[in-house]
Design a protein around this motif. Structure first.
Motif, PDB file in Angstrom:
ATOM      1  N   GLY A 230      -5.058  32.172   4.702  1.00 57.29           N
ATOM      2  CA  GLY A 230      -3.995  31.182   3.826  1.00 57.29           C
ATOM      3  C   GLY A 230      -4.962  30.049   3.124  1.00 57.29           C
ATOM      4  N   HIS A 231      -6.027  29.979   3.105  1.00 60.93           N
ATOM      5  CA  HIS A 231      -6.826  28.940   2.425  1.00 60.93           C
ATOM      6  C   HIS A 231      -6.781  28.740   1.096  1.00 60.93           C
ATOM      7  CE1 HIS A 231      -8.893  27.256   6.042  1.00 60.93           C
ATOM      8  NE2 HIS A 231      -9.134  28.392   6.275  1.00 60.93           N
ATOM      9  N   LYS A 232      -6.360  29.856   0.366  1.00 58.44           N
ATOM     10  CA  LYS A 232      -6.032  29.824  -1.186  1.00 58.44           C
ATOM     11  C   LYS A 232      -4.856  29.167  -1.337  1.00 58.44           C
ATOM     12  CE  LYS A 232      -5.435  32.629  -5.126  1.00 58.44           C
ATOM     13  NZ  LYS A 232      -5.356  34.216  -5.636  1.00 58.44           N
ATOM     14  N   PHE A 233      -3.940  29.630  -0.646  1.00 56.18           N
ATOM     15  CA  PHE A 233      -2.595  29.103  -0.842  1.00 56.18           C
ATOM     16  C   PHE A 233      -2.570  27.797  -0.382  1.00 56.18           C
ATOM     17  CE2 PHE A 233      -1.762  33.741   0.676  1.00 56.18           C
ATOM     18  CZ  PHE A 233      -1.421  34.297  -0.654  1.00 56.18           C
ATOM     19  N   MET A 234      -3.119  27.368   0.622  1.00 57.29           N
ATOM     20  CA  MET A 234      -3.167  25.630   0.975  1.00 57.29           C
ATOM     21  C   MET A 234      -3.748  24.937  -0.030  1.00 57.29           C
ATOM     22  SD  MET A 234      -4.569  24.016   4.374  1.00 57.29           S
ATOM     23  CE  MET A 234      -3.588  25.184   5.567  1.00 57.29           C
ATOM     24  N   ALA A 235      -4.790  25.449  -0.550  1.00 57.23           N
ATOM     25  CA  ALA A 235      -5.421  24.724  -1.652  1.00 57.23           C
ATOM     26  C   ALA A 235      -4.543  24.520  -3.003  1.00 57.23           C
ATOM     27  CB  ALA A 235      -6.632  25.406  -2.302  1.00 57.23           C
ATOM     28  N   GLU A 236      -3.748  25.586  -3.034  1.00 59.53           N
ATOM     29  CA  GLU A 236      -2.754  25.461  -4.218  1.00 59.53           C
ATOM     30  C   GLU A 236      -1.737  24.298  -4.003  1.00 59.53           C
ATOM     31  OE1 GLU A 236      -1.524  29.421  -5.470  1.00 59.53           O
ATOM     32  OE2 GLU A 236      -3.520  29.979  -6.244  1.00 59.53           O
ATOM     33  N   PHE A 237      -1.164  24.505  -2.705  1.00 57.19           N
ATOM     34  CA  PHE A 237      -0.052  23.768  -2.360  1.00 57.19           C
ATOM     35  C   PHE A 237      -0.573  22.299  -2.245  1.00 57.19           C
ATOM     36  CE2 PHE A 237       2.308  21.840   1.454  1.00 57.19           C
ATOM     37  CZ  PHE A 237       3.521  21.961   0.940  1.00 57.19           C
ATOM     38  N   LEU A 238      -1.755  22.128  -1.914  1.00 55.12           N
ATOM     39  CA  LEU A 238      -2.354  20.606  -1.785  1.00 55.12           C
ATOM     40  C   LEU A 238      -2.511  20.002  -3.205  1.00 55.12           C
ATOM     41  CD1 LEU A 238      -4.785  20.849   0.905  1.00 55.12           C
ATOM     42  CD2 LEU A 238      -2.493  19.932   1.275  1.00 55.12           C
ATOM     43  N   GLU A 239      -2.718  20.874  -4.290  1.00 56.46           N
ATOM     44  CA  GLU A 239      -3.063  20.530  -5.638  1.00 56.46           C
ATOM     45  C   GLU A 239      -1.878  20.027  -6.349  1.00 56.46           C
ATOM     46  OE1 GLU A 239      -4.958  23.776  -7.592  1.00 56.46           O
ATOM     47  OE2 GLU A 239      -6.782  23.362  -6.239  1.00 56.46           O
ATOM     48  N   VAL A 240      -0.836  20.834  -5.747  1.00 57.86           N
ATOM     49  CA  VAL A 240       0.530  20.384  -6.417  1.00 57.86           C
ATOM     50  C   VAL A 240       1.385  19.125  -5.864  1.00 57.86           C
ATOM     51  CG1 VAL A 240       0.903  22.568  -7.426  1.00 57.86           C
ATOM     52  CG2 VAL A 240       1.841  22.210  -5.440  1.00 57.86           C
ATOM     53  N   GLY A 241       0.798  18.494  -4.781  1.00 61.43           N
ATOM     54  CA  GLY A 241       1.240  17.412  -4.146  1.00 61.43           C
ATOM     55  C   GLY A 241       1.941  17.707  -2.871  1.00 61.43           C
ATOM     56  N   GLY A 242       1.666  18.891  -2.456  1.00 58.29           N
ATOM     57  CA  GLY A 242       2.256  19.272  -1.322  1.00 58.29           C
ATOM     58  C   GLY A 242       2.488  18.278  -0.088  1.00 58.29           C
ATOM     59  N   VAL A 243       1.080  17.754   0.432  1.00 58.38           N
ATOM     60  CA  VAL A 243       1.178  16.703   1.647  1.00 58.38           C
ATOM     61  C   VAL A 243       2.098  15.343   1.213  1.00 58.38           C
ATOM     62  CG1 VAL A 243      -0.212  14.990   2.510  1.00 58.38           C
ATOM     63  CG2 VAL A 243      -1.023  17.418   2.395  1.00 58.38           C
ATOM     64  N   LEU A 244       2.069  15.074   0.162  1.00 60.85           N
ATOM     65  CA  LEU A 244       2.941  13.742  -0.290  1.00 60.85           C
ATOM     66  C   LEU A 244       4.537  14.204  -0.302  1.00 60.85           C
ATOM     67  CD1 LEU A 244       0.850  12.465  -3.187  1.00 60.85           C
ATOM     68  CD2 LEU A 244       1.571  11.434  -0.994  1.00 60.85           C
ATOM     69  N   THR A 245       4.713  15.466  -0.839  1.00 63.53           N
ATOM     70  CA  THR A 245       6.186  15.846  -0.611  1.00 63.53           C
ATOM     71  C   THR A 245       6.458  15.908   0.865  1.00 63.53           C
ATOM     72  OG1 THR A 245       5.831  17.070  -2.563  1.00 63.53           O
ATOM     73  CG2 THR A 245       7.738  17.609  -1.556  1.00 63.53           C
ATOM     74  N   LEU A 246       5.746  16.510   1.893  1.00 62.43           N
ATOM     75  CA  LEU A 246       6.148  16.677   2.948  1.00 62.43           C
ATOM     76  C   LEU A 246       6.385  15.216   3.743  1.00 62.43           C
ATOM     77  CD1 LEU A 246       3.729  19.638   3.983  1.00 62.43           C
ATOM     78  CD2 LEU A 246       6.138  19.731   3.652  1.00 62.43           C
ATOM     79  N   LEU A 247       5.361  14.459   3.504  1.00 63.31           N
ATOM     80  CA  LEU A 247       5.609  13.076   4.046  1.00 63.31           C
ATOM     81  C   LEU A 247       6.641  12.415   3.699  1.00 63.31           C
ATOM     82  CD1 LEU A 247       1.685  11.928   3.901  1.00 63.31           C
ATOM     83  CD2 LEU A 247       2.963  12.530   5.909  1.00 63.31           C
ATOM     84  N   GLU A 248       6.935  12.734   2.417  1.00 65.88           N
ATOM     85  CA  GLU A 248       8.381  11.942   1.780  1.00 65.88           C
ATOM     86  C   GLU A 248       9.558  12.496   2.651  1.00 65.88           C
ATOM     87  OE1 GLU A 248      10.126  10.433  -2.590  1.00 65.88           O
ATOM     88  OE2 GLU A 248       8.335  11.615  -2.335  1.00 65.88           O
ATOM     89  N   ILE A 249       9.683  13.863   2.838  1.00 70.20           N
ATOM     90  CA  ILE A 249      10.713  14.309   3.357  1.00 70.20           C
ATOM     91  C   ILE A 249      10.776  13.942   4.660  1.00 70.20           C
ATOM     92  CG2 ILE A 249      11.653  16.555   4.268  1.00 70.20           C
ATOM     93  CD1 ILE A 249      10.391  18.026   2.116  1.00 70.20           C
ATOM     94  N   ILE A 250       9.881  13.562   5.544  1.00 71.13           N
ATOM     95  CA  ILE A 250      10.232  13.043   6.757  1.00 71.13           C
ATOM     96  C   ILE A 250      10.542  11.461   6.990  1.00 71.13           C
ATOM     97  CG2 ILE A 250       8.424  14.599   7.777  1.00 71.13           C
ATOM     98  CD1 ILE A 250       6.395  12.473   8.057  1.00 71.13           C
ATOM     99  N   GLY A 251      10.298  10.750   5.779  1.00 69.81           N
ATOM    100  CA  GLY A 251      10.733   9.589   5.479  1.00 69.81           C
ATOM    101  C   GLY A 251      12.246   9.217   5.108  1.00 69.81           C
ATOM    102  N   LEU A 252      12.737  10.468   4.513  1.00 72.58           N
ATOM    103  CA  LEU A 252      13.892  10.340   3.816  1.00 72.58           C
ATOM    104  C   LEU A 252      15.251  10.105   4.824  1.00 72.58           C
ATOM    105  CD1 LEU A 252      14.066  13.121   0.976  1.00 72.58           C
ATOM    106  CD2 LEU A 252      14.052  10.482   0.674  1.00 72.58           C
ATOM    107  N   LYS A 253      16.104   9.067   4.448  1.00 70.47           N
ATOM    108  CA  LYS A 253      17.210   8.943   5.744  1.00 70.47           C
ATOM    109  C   LYS A 253      18.249  10.057   5.679  1.00 70.47           C
ATOM    110  CE  LYS A 253      17.184   3.758   5.415  1.00 70.47           C
ATOM    111  NZ  LYS A 253      17.933   2.646   5.308  1.00 70.47           N
ATOM    112  N   GLN A 254      18.378  10.512   4.611  1.00 68.94           N
ATOM    113  CA  GLN A 254      19.470  11.538   4.261  1.00 68.94           C
ATOM    114  C   GLN A 254      18.909  13.046   4.637  1.00 68.94           C
ATOM    115  OE1 GLN A 254      17.764   9.678   2.114  1.00 68.94           O
ATOM    116  NE2 GLN A 254      18.477  10.247  -0.044  1.00 68.94           N
ATOM    117  N   ALA A 255      17.541  13.010   4.932  1.00 68.82           N
ATOM    118  CA  ALA A 255      17.255  14.550   5.422  1.00 68.82           C
ATOM    119  C   ALA A 255      17.539  14.892   6.640  1.00 68.82           C
ATOM    120  CB  ALA A 255      15.530  14.293   5.287  1.00 68.82           C
ATOM    121  N   LYS A 256      17.825  16.158   6.986  1.00 63.87           N
ATOM    122  CA  LYS A 256      18.096  16.703   8.212  1.00 63.87           C
ATOM    123  C   LYS A 256      17.149  16.745   9.209  1.00 63.87           C
ATOM    124  CE  LYS A 256      21.809  19.427   6.038  1.00 63.87           C
ATOM    125  NZ  LYS A 256      22.218  20.883   5.998  1.00 63.87           N
ATOM    126  N   GLU A 257      17.297  16.466  10.441  1.00 61.65           N
ATOM    127  CA  GLU A 257      16.213  16.492  11.556  1.00 61.65           C
ATOM    128  C   GLU A 257      15.403  17.839  11.595  1.00 61.65           C
ATOM    129  OE1 GLU A 257      15.143  14.075  13.391  1.00 61.65           O
ATOM    130  OE2 GLU A 257      16.573  12.570  12.504  1.00 61.65           O
TER     131      GLU A 257
END
Length: 338
Positions: A22-49
């Protein structure tokens, strides 16, 4: 990020990120800001556990892909986001995911291992006992990786001895034991000895919740007395670990302060733990035994040596006052002998 079917989307992404090819998929996911999106989700007060847990699993798969991916998460302020999620989360599953991810970011990541270490230290004063336990537990692992103890670890560790949660106290004591091999050992020992003798201001200060008329009356001990008992217990454990540590504690006037703690009629556990610790020192070091006998008087000393753990039950207020006002000062006496 908080819309419909978020959990299903995250689980679907995880399938691609965790795939062996899955390295190709991972590279594409990172290119579109995947890491920042995941980190933002875990910081959202309204996000479910459950969504936070799934985001952390996705980050785990990314970190597992190698050092450059760990560095990418850290460069995106991931350590802070994950540590804050661990401190604020109400779900043990989410907290466990945070702890595992922080440990993964500390391993094989020399550029950011110290940052992970400092992030775990920053978690020690948080309000969640589970997060405190996990932070102390993780620090025992990360301490061996960074190899140098940060002086800032001393105060939050000693403050954690006030906890009423025994699982947290256990991890703190285990970490203190391991830190005896590092340069912060002397400051930790000095701090433990000081905690045996709280100031008058600390003993008169009651937490406001104990006096709140709307709260059911509870006979909780003052945190400073819990800390005193935990310090006496820790000293007892450390003295059995090494005679060198015992000698340092004696030079730091531990005998004087243990006698003081034994006279604390307001909290039996302080008396019990101090008695157990002092009894070991008396049996190991004759000079301590001689001066404890003098300070206690013959009758109290005999009671003490027969059953130190139950001494507080048989002690009178007058005898307690004698212990509190003791003037034992072994370091000066040792210098005279030398």
């Amino acid at each position: 990020m908080i819309g419909t079917c978020l959990n299903e989307q995250l689980r679907t992404i995880a399938i691609f990120l965790s795939a062996s090819s899955g390295h190709k998929f991972m590279a594409e996911f990172l290119e579109v800001g995947g890491v920042l999106t995941l980190l933002e989700i875990i910081g959202l007060k309204q996000a479910k556990e459950i969504d936070k847990s799934e985001s952390l699993r996705c980050l785990h798969y990314i970190a597992n892909a190698g050092r450059k991916y760990k560095e990418l998460i850290c460069e995106s302020y991931g350590i802070r986001a994950i540590a804050e999620c661990l401190a604020k989360s109400k779900s043990e599953e989410t907290q466990d995911c945070c702890r595992n991810l922080l440990l993964m970011l500390a391993h094989g990541n020399p550029k950011f291992e110290v940052q992970v270490y400092k992030g775990l230290i920053a978690l020690l004063p948080c309000s969640s006992p589970k997060a405190q336990q996990m932070a102390a537990q993780s620090l025992r692992v990360v301490q061996a990786i960074v190899k140098v103890a940060n002086p800032s670890i001393t105060d939050p560790l000693l403050n954690l001895l006030k906890t009423l949660h025994l699982e947290v106290q256990f991890e703190v004591i285990e970490l203190i034991k391991e830190l005896m091999d590092y340069e912060v050992a002397d400051s930790l020992l000095a701090g433990l000895v000081t905690l045996l003798r709280p100031t008058k201001e600390e003993t008169f200060h009651r937490p406001e919740i104990l006096d709140d008329p709307d709260v059911e009356k509870i006979n909780a001990p003052l945190p400073v007395f819990v800390q005193q008992a935990a310090a006496a217990k820790t000293i007892g454990i450390l003295t059995r670990e090494s005679n060198e540590i015992s000698e340092k504690l004696i030079q730091a006037r531990v005998t004087y302060n243990l006698l003081f703690a034994m006279g604390n009629m307001d909290y039996a556990d302080s008396q019990r733990q101090a008695s157990i610790s002092l009894e070991y020192l008396c049996r190991t070091f004759p000079i301590v035994d001689d001066h404890v006998r003098d300070a206690m008087g013959e009758s109290l000393y005999e009671l003490f040596m027969v059953n130190p753990e139950a001494l507080y039950v048989n002690m009178s207020h007058v005898q307690a006052d004698v212990l509190v006002s003791n003037k034992v000062n072994i370091p000066k006496l040792v210098e005279k002998i030398e």
